[in-house]
Design a protein around this motif. Structure first.
Motif, PDB file in Angstrom:
ATOM      1  N   ARG A  38       0.810  -1.216   0.000  1.00 33.33           N
ATOM      2  CA  ARG A  38       0.000   0.000   0.000  1.00 33.33           C
ATOM      3  C   ARG A  38       0.843   1.264   0.000  1.00 33.33           C
ATOM      4  O   ARG A  38       0.378   2.312  -0.419  1.00 33.33           O
ATOM      5  CB  ARG A  38      -0.918   0.015   1.227  1.00 33.33           C
ATOM      6  CG  ARG A  38      -1.985  -1.060   1.192  1.00 33.33           C
ATOM      7  CD  ARG A  38      -2.929  -0.911   2.365  1.00 33.33           C
ATOM      8  NE  ARG A  38      -3.909  -1.976   2.405  1.00 33.33           N
ATOM      9  CZ  ARG A  38      -4.815  -2.122   3.355  1.00 33.33           C
ATOM     10  NH1 ARG A  38      -4.852  -1.254   4.349  1.00 33.33           N
ATOM     11  NH2 ARG A  38      -5.670  -3.113   3.333  1.00 33.33           N
ATOM     12  N   GLU A  39       2.053   1.144   0.525  1.00 32.20           N
ATOM     13  CA  GLU A  39       2.903   2.337   0.583  1.00 32.20           C
ATOM     14  C   GLU A  39       3.207   2.800  -0.833  1.00 32.20           C
ATOM     15  O   GLU A  39       3.860   2.090  -1.596  1.00 32.20           O
ATOM     16  CB  GLU A  39       4.205   2.040   1.324  1.00 32.20           C
ATOM     17  CG  GLU A  39       5.106   3.250   1.507  1.00 32.20           C
ATOM     18  CD  GLU A  39       4.500   4.297   2.425  1.00 32.20           C
ATOM     19  OE1 GLU A  39       4.894   5.473   2.309  1.00 32.20           O
ATOM     20  OE2 GLU A  39       3.637   3.941   3.246  1.00 32.20           O
ATOM     21  N   PRO A  40       2.741   3.978  -1.238  1.00 31.44           N
ATOM     22  CA  PRO A  40       2.887   4.382  -2.641  1.00 31.44           C
ATOM     23  C   PRO A  40       4.315   4.762  -2.988  1.00 31.44           C
ATOM     24  O   PRO A  40       5.020   5.401  -2.216  1.00 31.44           O
ATOM     25  CB  PRO A  40       1.960   5.598  -2.742  1.00 31.44           C
ATOM     26  CG  PRO A  40       1.886   6.137  -1.352  1.00 31.44           C
ATOM     27  CD  PRO A  40       2.011   4.962  -0.427  1.00 31.44           C
ATOM     28  N   VAL A  41       4.741   4.303  -4.164  1.00 31.28           N
ATOM     29  CA  VAL A  41       6.034   4.729  -4.698  1.00 31.28           C
ATOM     30  C   VAL A  41       5.948   6.180  -5.163  1.00 31.28           C
ATOM     31  O   VAL A  41       6.862   6.976  -4.961  1.00 31.28           O
ATOM     32  CB  VAL A  41       6.455   3.802  -5.850  1.00 31.28           C
ATOM     33  CG1 VAL A  41       7.780   4.262  -6.450  1.00 31.28           C
ATOM     34  CG2 VAL A  41       6.574   2.373  -5.343  1.00 31.28           C
ATOM     35  N   VAL A  42       4.833   6.520  -5.804  1.00 30.62           N
ATOM     36  CA  VAL A  42       4.562   7.896  -6.227  1.00 30.62           C
ATOM     37  C   VAL A  42       3.123   8.206  -5.853  1.00 30.62           C
ATOM     38  O   VAL A  42       2.337   7.321  -5.510  1.00 30.62           O
ATOM     39  CB  VAL A  42       4.765   8.080  -7.756  1.00 30.62           C
ATOM     40  CG1 VAL A  42       6.204   7.829  -8.137  1.00 30.62           C
ATOM     41  CG2 VAL A  42       3.825   7.168  -8.524  1.00 30.62           C
ATOM     42  N   GLU A  43       2.757   9.468  -5.914  1.00 32.92           N
ATOM     43  CA  GLU A  43       1.382   9.855  -5.661  1.00 32.92           C
ATOM     44  C   GLU A  43       0.478   9.270  -6.737  1.00 32.92           C
ATOM     45  O   GLU A  43       0.836   9.207  -7.908  1.00 32.92           O
ATOM     46  CB  GLU A  43       1.247  11.379  -5.640  1.00 32.92           C
ATOM     47  CG  GLU A  43       1.842  12.039  -4.395  1.00 32.92           C
ATOM     48  CD  GLU A  43       1.451  13.507  -4.320  1.00 32.92           C
ATOM     49  OE1 GLU A  43       0.789  13.983  -5.261  1.00 32.92           O
ATOM     50  OE2 GLU A  43       1.803  14.156  -3.328  1.00 32.92           O
ATOM     51  N   LEU A  44      -0.709   8.866  -6.314  1.00 30.11           N
ATOM     52  CA  LEU A  44      -1.667   8.324  -7.261  1.00 30.11           C
ATOM     53  C   LEU A  44      -2.023   9.355  -8.329  1.00 30.11           C
ATOM     54  O   LEU A  44      -2.293   9.010  -9.480  1.00 30.11           O
ATOM     55  CB  LEU A  44      -2.923   7.863  -6.522  1.00 30.11           C
ATOM     56  CG  LEU A  44      -3.999   7.170  -7.352  1.00 30.11           C
ATOM     57  CD1 LEU A  44      -3.453   5.902  -7.981  1.00 30.11           C
ATOM     58  CD2 LEU A  44      -5.217   6.872  -6.503  1.00 30.11           C
ATOM     59  N   ALA A  45      -2.022  10.620  -7.952  1.00 30.92           N
ATOM     60  CA  ALA A  45      -2.368  11.673  -8.900  1.00 30.92           C
ATOM     61  C   ALA A  45      -1.324  11.829 -10.003  1.00 30.92           C
ATOM     62  O   ALA A  45      -1.625  12.371 -11.059  1.00 30.92           O
ATOM     63  CB  ALA A  45      -2.535  13.009  -8.165  1.00 30.92           C
TER      64      ALA A  45
END
Length: 490
Positions: A38-45
Motif C-alpha cells: 500500500r505504501e505508494p512509490v509515487v502519488e496516485l495523482a
C-alpha cells in the motif's frame, strides 16, 4: 389556512415507493493484490512517474496544459458551476426597475376641446405655446421599482439549488474522467511507441544476421555441401523479417502523431522518433483499498452526483404539489412632460401576498412525482452497479498485472539463457570450434528472445496503465480531498 390544509390532503395520498438501499458492501482488501504493497512509490495523482521517464513526464505536462479534450471538459464544468447562482437566486427576493417615456404628436384631425373651438383657443395648461403645438403634442413619463419574493415553504427553491449543485458535481466528475482517460491514452501510446522502436532495432539486426546466413548458404550450395532448398529457406526468412520493418515504421509514426494530437499540436516532436529504451516500472504500489474507489474513481463520483440530482428533482416535484406563496410590491411614479395626458404627477406604492394552489390537474403532478421516484431508484441502482464494476475492473487489472509480472520473470530467464548461449557461440567461433552458421543461429535465437522480452515489457507497462486507470489515477481533486485511509504519500 384552510386552503393549505386542503393542499396537504390533496398531496397526502401520495406515498413514496420503497427505494433501493444505497449502501454497497465492499471487501476489506483486494483478492488479487498479491505482493503489491500500500505504501505508494509515487502519488496516485501522478502515477505515470513510476516509469521514471523524463520524456514521458514532459509529454504529460504538455498534454495537461494543451489538450483540447481537457479544455472542453473544463469549459463544461465552468458552465455547470455558473448555473448554480441562478438556481440559488430563485429562493431570494427579486428587484427590478422599469421606466418609460412616451411622446405623442397628432398629425391631423381634431380632438377634444380643439374640435369644439375650431383650434383657435390656446390650451391654458401650457401657457406660452402656440395653439397648434399646445394641442397636437403631448408627452409623459412613468418609472418605478417592483419586487417579488417566493417564500420557499415547501423547499422547491432549495431543491432546485441542490439539483444545480449536483449537475455541477456531475460535470466535475466527467472532467476528471476525461483527465484519467487522456492520461492513460497518452502513456499507452508512449509505451507502444517505444516498444515498436525496440522491435524495429532488433529486427533490423536479425535481418542483417539472416542475410549473412543466406550468403553462407549460397556458398555452401556452390561447394556442394548444402541442398538447393537451404538458401531459399534462408532467403524466405530474411524476407519475412524485412516485411515487418515497414509496419513497425508505420506504428512509430502513428503513435508519435497521436502523442502530438493529445498535446494539442499537429507537428510530431522529432525527439520521439529517436529510438530510446522502453519505460519499465521497477516498483509498483497500490495505495487504495476497495472502499477508496468511492473517492478515487470519477465514474463512481458521477453516479453519486446523479443520485443527488435525482433526489433534488424528486423534492422539486413533491413541492409542486403544494401551494406557492409569494410576496410582491412596487413603487410607481408618473407625470407629464408636454401637455396633459395625465391628471398630474402621481406616486403609488403597493404590496401584496399571493398564492397558487393546485386543485385539479388530472393527476399530472403526481405522475411527475412517481416518475421522479423511479428515476431516483434507477440512479441508486446505477450507483451500486458502478461501484461493483469499479471493483471488478480493478481486480481484473490486478490479476492481469500479476500474470504479466510472472511472464516477464519467465521471459527474463529465457533472455538470459539465450544471451549466454550467444556469448558461448561467439567464443567457440573465435576459437575455430564452431562454424559461422552456428554463431549466426545463436545470435538469431538471442534476438528472438529479446523480441519476446520487448513484448513482455510492453504488456506489463500497459497492465500498469490499466491498473492505475481502474483505481482512478489522475483524478487529482478526488485523490487530494479523499484519500485519508491509505498510507501517507511521499
Amino acid at each position: 389556512m384552510a386552503l393549505l390544509a386542503s393542499a396537504g390532503l390533496l398531496s397526502g395520498c401520495l406515498s413514496p415507493g420503497p427505494l433501493p438501499d444505497r449502501h454497497q458492501p465492499l471487501p476489506a482488501d483486494w483478492q488479487n493484490r498479491g505482493e503489491l504493497v500500500r505504501e505508494p512509490v509515487v502519488e496516485l495523482a501522478s502515477w505515470w512517474q513510476v516509469f521514471d521517464d523524463p520524456v514521458l513526464d514532459r509529454l504529460v505536462s504538455r498534454t495537461l496544459a494543451q489538450n483540447l479534450t481537457l479544455a472542453q471538459a473544463s469549459q463544461r464544468l465552468r458552465a455547470a458551476r455558473a448555473l448554480i447562482r441562478p438556481a440559488l437566486a430563485q429562493g431570494r427576493p427579486q428587484l427590478n426597475a422599469s421606466g418609460g417615456i412616451q411622446h405623442q404628436r397628432r398629425l391631423s384631425g381634431a380632438q377634444g376641446s380643439e374640435a369644439i373651438s375650431g383650434g383657435t383657443g390656446p390650451d391654458p395648461s401650457v401657457p406660452g405655446l402656440p395653439p397648434s403645438q399646445e394641442q397636437r403634442t403631448i408627452g409623459y413619463y412613468q418609472t418605478g421599482f417592483d419586487a417579488a419574493w417566493e417564500i420557499d415553504l415547501f423547499g422547491r427553491a432549495a431543491a432546485a439549488a441542490d439539483s444545480a449543485r449536483a449537475s455541477a458535481g456531475i460535470a466535475a466528475a466527467e472532467a476528471r474522467m476525461v483527465r484519467v482517460s487522456v492520461l492513460a491514452e497518452l502513456v499507452r501510446c508512449y509505451i507502444e511507441l517505444r516498444g515498436a522502436q525496440q522491435r524495429h532495432l532488433l529486427l533490423a539486426g536479425a535481418l542483417n544476421d539472416q542475410e549473412q546466413r543466406h550468403a553462407l548458404m549460397l556458398l555452401r550450395r556452390q561447394a556442394g555441401i548444402a541442398s538447393d532448398a537451404e538458401p531459399d529457406r534462408a532467403r524466405a526468412m530474411a524476407a519475412e523479417i524485412a516485411a515487418q520493418l515497414p509496419l513497425l515504421d508505420q506504428a512509430v509514426q502513428q503513435a508519435a502523431q497521436r502523442l502530438a494530437i493529445l498535446g494539442g499540436e499537429l507537428a510530431i516532436d522529432p525527439g520521439l522518433l529517436v529510438t530510446a529504451g522502453q519505460p519499465n516500472a521497477r516498483q509498483i504500489a497500490l495505495p487504495v483499498i476497495p472502499a477508496d474507489l468511492l473517492r478515487t474513481r470519477p465514474d463512481i463520483q458521477r453516479a453519486e452526483s446523479t443520485v443527488a440530482q435525482a433526489a433534488a428533482e424528486l423534492d422539486i416535484s413533491v413541492a409542486e404539489l403544494y401551494p406557492r406563496l409569494s410576496l410582491s410590491g412596487d413603487i410607481l411614479a408618473s407625470g407629464n412632460l408636454v401637455g396633459r395626458p395625465l391628471p398630474g404627477p402621481s406616486r403609488y406604492a403597493t404590496a401584496g401576498l399571493s398564492f397558487t394552489l393546485p386543485l385539479l390537474d388530472w393527476g399530472a403532478r403526481r405522475a411527475v412525482t412517481g416518475a421522479r421516484e423511479a428515476e431516483l431508484a434507477a440512479a441508486i441502482l446505477v450507483y451500486r452497479q458502478t461501484v461493483l464494476e469499479g471493483v471488478e475492473e480493478t481486480e481484473n487489472a490486478l490479476g492481469n498485472l500479476a500474470a504479466e509480472q510472472q511472464r516477464a520473470a519467465d521471459v527474463q530467464v529465457q533472455v538470459d539463457a539465450a544471451q549466454r548461449a550467444d556469448r558461448h557461440a561467439v567464443l567457440l567461433h573465435q576459437r575455430g570450434i564452431s562454424s559461422l552458421i552456428e554463431r549466426l543461429d545463436a545470435a538469431l535465437a538471442r534476438r528472438q528472445a529479446e523480441l519476446t522480452a520487448v513484448d513482455s515489457t510492453e504488456r506489463q507497462g500497459l497492465a500498469i496503465v490499466a491498473l492505475y486507470k481502474a483505481v482512478g489515477g489522475g483524478a487529482v481533486e478526488a485523490f487530494r480531498s479523499g484519500m485519508t485511509r491509505t498510507a501517507p504519500v511521499r
